[in-house]
Design an enzyme around this catalytic site. Sequence first.
Site, PDB file in Angstrom:
ATOM      1  N   GLY A 149      23.183 -60.738 -43.001  1.00  0.00           N
ATOM      2  CA  GLY A 149      23.879 -59.737 -43.336  1.00  0.00           C
ATOM      3  C   GLY A 149      23.994 -59.200 -44.884  1.00  0.00           C
ATOM      4  O   GLY A 149      24.342 -60.003 -45.684  1.00  0.00           O
ATOM      5  N   CYS A 150      23.820 -57.980 -44.872  1.00  0.00           N
ATOM      6  CA  CYS A 150      23.747 -57.521 -46.206  1.00  0.00           C
ATOM      7  C   CYS A 150      25.071 -56.819 -46.574  1.00  0.00           C
ATOM      8  O   CYS A 150      25.619 -57.252 -47.362  1.00  0.00           O
ATOM      9  CB  CYS A 150      23.162 -55.759 -46.189  1.00  0.00           C
ATOM     10  SG  CYS A 150      23.478 -54.487 -44.633  1.00  0.00           S
TER      11      CYS A 150
END
Lengths: 347, 347, 347, 347
Positions: A149-150
Amino acid sequence: MVRVAVAGASGYAGGEVLRLLLGHPDVEIGALTAGSSAGSTLAQHQPHLVPLADRVIEETTAAVLHGHDVVIMALPHGASAAVAEALDERSVIIDCGADFRLTDPSGWQRFYGTAHAGSWPYGMPELVRVGGGKQREVLAGSHRIAVPGCYPTACSLALAPAVADGQVQLRDLVIVAASGTSGAGRSLKPHLLGSEVMGAMSPYGVGGVHRHTPEIEQNLTAAAGEPVKVSFTPTLAPMPRGILATCSAPLAHGATGDTVREVYEKAYADEPFVQLLPDGRWPNTGNVLGSNVLQLQVTVDERVGRVVVVAAVDNLTKGTGGAAVQCMNLALGLPEGTALPTTGVSP
Amino acid sequence: MVRVAVAGASGYAGGEVLRLLLGHPDVEIGALTAGSSAGSTLAQHQPHLVPLADRVIEETTAAVLHGHDVVIMALPHGASAAVAEALDERSVIIDCGADFRLTDPSGWQRFYGTAHAGSWPYGMPELVRVGGGKQREVLAGSHRIAVPGCYPTACSLALAPAVADGQVQLRDLVIVAASGTSGAGRSLKPHLLGSEVMGAMSPYGVGGVHRHTPEIEQNLTAAAGEPVKVSFTPTLAPMPRGILATCSAPLAHGATGDTVREVYEKAYADEPFVQLLPDGRWPNTGNVLGSNVLQLQVTVDERVGRVVVVAAVDNLTKGTGGAAVQCMNLALGLPEGTALPTTGVSP
Amino acid sequence: MVRVAVAGASGYAGGEVLRLLLGHPDVEIGALTAGSSAGSTLAQHQPHLVPLADRVIEETTAAVLHGHDVVIMALPHGASAAVAEALDERSVIIDCGADFRLTDPSGWQRFYGTAHAGSWPYGMPELVRVGGGKQREVLAGSHRIAVPGCYPTACSLALAPAVADGQVQLRDLVIVAASGTSGAGRSLKPHLLGSEVMGAMSPYGVGGVHRHTPEIEQNLTAAAGEPVKVSFTPTLAPMPRGILATCSAPLAHGATGDTVREVYEKAYADEPFVQLLPDGRWPNTGNVLGSNVLQLQVTVDERVGRVVVVAAVDNLTKGTGGAAVQCMNLALGLPEGTALPTTGVSP
Amino acid sequence: MVRVAVAGASGYAGGEVLRLLLGHPDVEIGALTAGSSAGSTLAQHQPHLVPLADRVIEETTAAVLHGHDVVIMALPHGASAAVAEALDERSVIIDCGADFRLTDPSGWQRFYGTAHAGSWPYGMPELVRVGGGKQREVLAGSHRIAVPGCYPTACSLALAPAVADGQVQLRDLVIVAASGTSGAGRSLKPHLLGSEVMGAMSPYGVGGVHRHTPEIEQNLTAAAGEPVKVSFTPTLAPMPRGILATCSAPLAHGATGDTVREVYEKAYADEPFVQLLPDGRWPNTGNVLGSNVLQLQVTVDERVGRVVVVAAVDNLTKGTGGAAVQCMNLALGLPEGTALPTTGVSP
């Protein structure tokens, strides 16, 4: 040439993957698929991808994706497992979704509410692990990779070196991160409208309830070799792209500004996509726009005895699409940095 | 390898030139020079150009620039002539400034107030000229090229085909264009502060007094084969990059929506960097961010008998730095599109 | 105290009406109604209206709205007629929608596709009319008023004085206007998402097809005393609020910069909400944010023989909610400027 | 009528003070003064203050300021002392600068580098103090008041109730705050240019070195009755106005989500300018734009044992100009909320 299909080609993550693949000398772009957008041209969803304007989006089915050397999936969370199951084992599958990131089924269950699909090798090459070594080692040649995920990208790379080396105490780790709006995808929600977003900042998911919290904790736990928990507050910032994560933790006994800095220098000395800034300069999401680089600064606040690390990253590039291409390169044995920009589009 | 120096490396235009050159397979980046920034590292001014972070900026002198195959100048208007004069005739010089754009000394004098330096081949390859032919023809192999201004790029490519083909009358040409703030460079002026710019639009230079007016008129006059004047109103928009130019003119007798469209299709059919959009889609500066593409739509408003053309371009890429690299490629006989992105960074 | 109900209280226009009414010394805020938002508290939709946070939104029905001295309607276009019909004739009704603006049923039919509801006195007090006089005269004491659209407010007040006084020719009138995103309301459309809007400009409705075109033409026709058509191009700008309209027309024979300026000075000398700026200063949407003022500059471009007028207005205040309150004040015989800010929130 | 002079009328803070004073029924605006802007009209610096457009700015001297009932100073830090000294003791002086905020001369010395001017009653009426009571008590009738800084306003009101009541441990207090650019004033610095700011976030002053740190610690120390230190990281966000402060601290033994919430409810129950949001809703700087309200949410993250408080405030209104007017009202015995908006301008 490697033939690459992109599932979820009409979304932001899929668009970023395609932008990068268009510059990849070893890649031929195969099928583009989506759900409700199937049947329309790519230009209707990704008007910035001029060379692919007339490509028609197909439906996301195993039949359409079959036969590609690589399938990059940028689907809504929970949708990857069914697709992945139907694909050939010899295809390389890179999943930008969350489905295969968490090793603990209960964490998945709690935040996503569906059956846990399992876990794949975690696609964060630069992540340091307790006892030395990096995550990169398990990615070379892998046929299944879960792209991080970012938020976890920014936060884990910011804190892992200090955690793995015992430079911080494993309590009162605090992360406050600001994200651009594209992190929420192309969701039609009122609070994501330009009118509401521009000129405004707000928090969301405060108090451990954000889906990215277990992923960050999983990474730091792996770095520490013992359980780590974090206080994580994500906020929404008036910009399309970018994450600025401010992370801090209590300085360990015996650690100093010098030892901390040394640890970070050593961790990232040879990493082309992690730039530890020299003293006095600070990361800026503007510097990394459209780039695969994560900028980092680390400092010790002696007055309060805490290490503060700030990281800036483009959530769609290094935070998603760039990471996907980086993982694909590793999986295929290509030079890791192929087609990955190390310069931001600035100003 | 071609050795390229960049004079004015600390400004926005210079930074964009360098960003593109870093991706150019035939280029080795030579001297980086500037005025007051000489002596500092590039990272202090262009922190997004990670691979060049430690390069030291030298002073802009003939001695430093001497011996390069190409010198790209991104200097303040009026500063190029002195540098160019001191350089070897065999060097290719690409000037991003206004100094050598205007053929009429009086136009220069009026808007810049200094002696006219002369004029160089004008670096807008896609510009159609009366009687057929394009500006590209005079650029191949040229050793001196003047890169167009950003507004003139958008406005001239928007109107020239209709003007050259007699599809519009040569009166009441009206252009209203919105530009991002980087068009003004890194100037420390109050109205360019983020606090004043964000959330606000305002015009400036209304009534023929903007410096880019004579350049636009020069291009359209060349396209028409007779004098053309335009009403040009530039406005400042709350975005870092991008120009959206809305251009209109009275439909010529006998012209129709169909004839107009045909003219544009013919003019830009083979141009990789000018994208005429299909009916119903509109240009968007977001689509071309960081890209060398100009997006265009043309329509005829029959109710009022006017042709309306809207163009979107990134002022720093196709509008400056990309055009400079495109001109360099032409001058050197390299493939024209080398190192020039045709995809925007979006969203 | 005047009891005022607001129908459509959950939208942007309704919210702006309420913001202003909260500062009105003669007003007591009565029923707040909406469609699908009925049953929720106002805070869920208008969290900035702190003093009304706990008010519950009711359904928009005649029964709920009945008995108020004033009903301000901020409903979707086409929804006002049914509500208005059911209300008492003695109630003052101020409609922010388009339903009662157009006098020509065919114009309504063409742009809205439903039966024409009729037309009410048009709520633009400052609009000059051919032969002298202003629209204000028909508003005092009126029980039904149609609030103008935001684009028509900027464009009509910009051009009407020149048109009414014969300072311009009635051909080749060209308007290019940039609007903030709130002009589109709280609509969940992809192109209104923050990710798409920030950093980007794009046109829409080019070529006479925008719904506001007939309203602008109706106003200018009234000013001229003969039919007027305009070329109108609206564009979407990366800001929440504000319209910047650049309007131009050919200078009439005999007219000069001096005569034009004199006409505007005379037209707006006593208007508290129209500020004609002195020479050399330009309107800026940032200056009028949250204010009921329209800023204006007019100039003559002698090179091309055109009058250029630029107007800046807050689309939600003077462009909608402020105009509604101004109309209400006129209808009730209160001082016209009550509760209407003449200062913007800047920077 | 009270006659009020504003020293520093050309800056952002001075402009905000004037915007609010224009709506104050008991105030007559007297002299407007500045440094280098003296001699110009206010419209050249504050074009949004339409009713004061033609007022001429005078030089900031004791002679000009003499004879006013109130002088509000919005001068560069360090400039207030000399002015204040020269003014009559009977004038009420409200200082928006930092000069008289800090009680500890060494703190001032360290961060401002000049001689300490002394300290005045601190103008944060809602600040709770150890043992009960609020700061408001010392402000009524005071003739000298130091208006708090914008960051300290958000951070102190966010944490003070928990600190004063022993709901948190006094270690590992962590604040990460994002501010709009107007917090830096109208300074001509490259990193404040619109081109650099839009679309970008960056930290600055990390590690205890920001000037506002000692002011926050002074307030929390007063609330606790014992020394408190904080880890404070300010970041710059792409918006003109607004501060979002995310503040957290370890939960005290015995404290729970319920006890913490109760403490905040009690602290701010009767405060018109501090809005504790109900569960599930979050502060947003957009909600308080141009308003004197601070929005607050508090939650306990039981997984990690920390209290998290998020506060949103407009740095120029409640963070500066609104606080100044609020203090003036208290000093003069007027109703505290006179001329202070409790609604934001949104969207």
